[in-house]
Design a protein around this motif. Structure first.
Motif, PDB file in Angstrom:
ATOM      1  N   GLN A  66       0.803  -1.286   0.107  1.00 32.41           N
ATOM      2  CA  GLN A  66      -0.016  -0.148   0.014  1.00 32.41           C
ATOM      3  C   GLN A  66       0.885   1.249   0.128  1.00 32.41           C
ATOM      4  O   GLN A  66       0.637   2.290  -0.938  1.00 32.41           O
ATOM      5  CB  GLN A  66      -0.920  -0.005   1.322  1.00 32.41           C
ATOM      6  CG  GLN A  66      -2.022  -1.145   1.008  1.00 32.41           C
ATOM      7  CD  GLN A  66      -2.765  -0.741  -0.158  1.00 32.41           C
ATOM      8  OE1 GLN A  66      -3.285   0.156  -0.801  1.00 32.41           O
ATOM      9  NE2 GLN A  66      -3.280  -2.038  -0.810  1.00 32.41           N
ATOM     10  N   GLU A  90       1.014   4.177  -2.951  1.00 32.53           N
ATOM     11  CA  GLU A  90       1.088   5.533  -2.638  1.00 32.53           C
ATOM     12  C   GLU A  90       2.172   6.531  -2.891  1.00 32.53           C
ATOM     13  O   GLU A  90       2.043   7.323  -2.679  1.00 32.53           O
ATOM     14  CB  GLU A  90       0.525   5.820  -1.086  1.00 32.53           C
ATOM     15  CG  GLU A  90      -0.614   5.092  -0.705  1.00 32.53           C
ATOM     16  CD  GLU A  90      -0.869   5.057   0.882  1.00 32.53           C
ATOM     17  OE1 GLU A  90      -0.128   5.669   1.664  1.00 32.53           O
ATOM     18  OE2 GLU A  90      -1.808   4.496   1.410  1.00 32.53           O
ATOM     19  N   ARG A 131       5.192   5.953  -1.188  1.00 29.94           N
ATOM     20  CA  ARG A 131       5.704   6.637  -0.008  1.00 29.94           C
ATOM     21  C   ARG A 131       6.877   5.632   0.376  1.00 29.94           C
ATOM     22  O   ARG A 131       7.394   5.776   1.475  1.00 29.94           O
ATOM     23  CB  ARG A 131       4.861   6.625   1.142  1.00 29.94           C
ATOM     24  CG  ARG A 131       3.801   7.708   0.859  1.00 29.94           C
ATOM     25  CD  ARG A 131       2.581   7.711   1.763  1.00 29.94           C
ATOM     26  NE  ARG A 131       3.358   7.787   3.368  1.00 29.94           N
ATOM     27  CZ  ARG A 131       2.413   7.146   4.272  1.00 29.94           C
ATOM     28  NH1 ARG A 131       1.116   7.041   4.043  1.00 29.94           N
ATOM     29  NH2 ARG A 131       2.947   7.162   5.468  1.00 29.94           N
TER      30      ARG A 131
END
Length: 102
Positions: free
Chosen positions: A65, A69, A71
């Motif tokens: 995830q 994103e 990140r």
């Protein structure tokens, strides 16, 4: 320089050689231990292997995830340092060695 770190996960003591630092490895072990405890509470099985696999899937889901994103190191817009993937790879190698010793 490599140092020996002793951590406890699910009541088992693991001795790891690492060059990423004692505190970092300890924090990882605490995170894994807490994740396994959560999985154990929600699992009908008391198998440590099953709980470990469910915890690993949960941790992998979080990582994926974060990648989506942007990140995680190596992804566009990353806000984590570039050494993240390398540190994880070294820890995986250390864990593999530990499992081979058992």
């Amino acid at each position: 320089m490599s140092e020996s770190v002793e951590v406890r996960i699910q009541g088992h003591v693991f001795r790891l050689k690492t060059d990423v630092g004692r505190e970092y490895v300890h924090d990882l072990a605490v995170f894994v231990d807490e994740t396994m405890k959560k999985m154990h509470r929600y699992s009908a099985s008391s198998s440590v292997d099953r709980v470990a696999i469910m915890a690993a899937l949960g941790i992998a889901d979080t990582l994926f995830q974060l990648q989506k994103e942007g990140r995680v190191a190596g992804s566009e817009g990353s806000d984590l340092d570039a050494g993240f993937v390398e540190r994880v790879q070294r820890l995986i190698v250390a864990a593999d060695r530990l499992l081979e010793e058992e």
